[in-house]
Write a protein that holds these residues in place. Structure first.
Motif, short mmCIF file in Angstrom:
data_model
loop_
_atom_site.label_atom_id
_atom_site.label_comp_id
_atom_site.label_asym_id
_atom_site.label_seq_id
_atom_site.Cartn_x
_atom_site.Cartn_y
_atom_site.Cartn_z
N ASN A 54 0.80 -1.24 0.00
CA ASN A 54 0.00 0.00 0.00
C ASN A 54 0.83 1.28 0.00
N GLN A 55 1.93 1.24 -0.70
CA GLN A 55 2.77 2.44 -0.80
C GLN A 55 2.04 3.53 -1.55
N VAL A 56 2.21 4.76 -1.13
CA VAL A 56 1.65 5.90 -1.83
C VAL A 56 2.74 6.45 -2.76
N ASN A 57 2.41 6.59 -4.03
CA ASN A 57 3.32 7.13 -5.04
C ASN A 57 4.67 6.41 -5.12
N PRO A 58 4.67 5.11 -5.37
CA PRO A 58 5.94 4.42 -5.56
C PRO A 58 6.64 4.94 -6.82
#
Length: 79
Positions: A54-58
């Motif tokens: 659930n990384q934001v903006n990988p």
């Protein structure tokens, strides 16, 4: 490890490479980017996960030679 795996797949004649690596740390690595470019010029498709944990903006969407895939979970109930 990622570069070696892709190189091995190419040597073995793969036309599709499908991985779920976290390649964010490679998104601006010139060796990795050059290899991806070489693979796509040789008509090899490279699929990778669009993100993990659930990384934001990988960073991986910045890599134009990757085809990113993901899954979603719908909270809607079927009619």
């Amino acid at each position: 490890m990622v570069v070696e795996a892709y190189t091995y797949a190419q040597k073995m004649g793969a036309k599709i490479i499908s991985t779920s690596y976290n390649v964010d740390w490679l998104a601006d690595n010139p060796i990795y980017l050059k290899l991806l470019s070489e693979l796509t010029k040789n008509q090899i498709l490279i699929f990778n996960s669009a993100g993990n944990k659930n990384q934001v903006n990988p960073k991986r969407p910045q890599v134009s030679d990757l085809i990113l895939v993901s899954s979603v979970t719908s909270r809607l109930k079927p009619n």
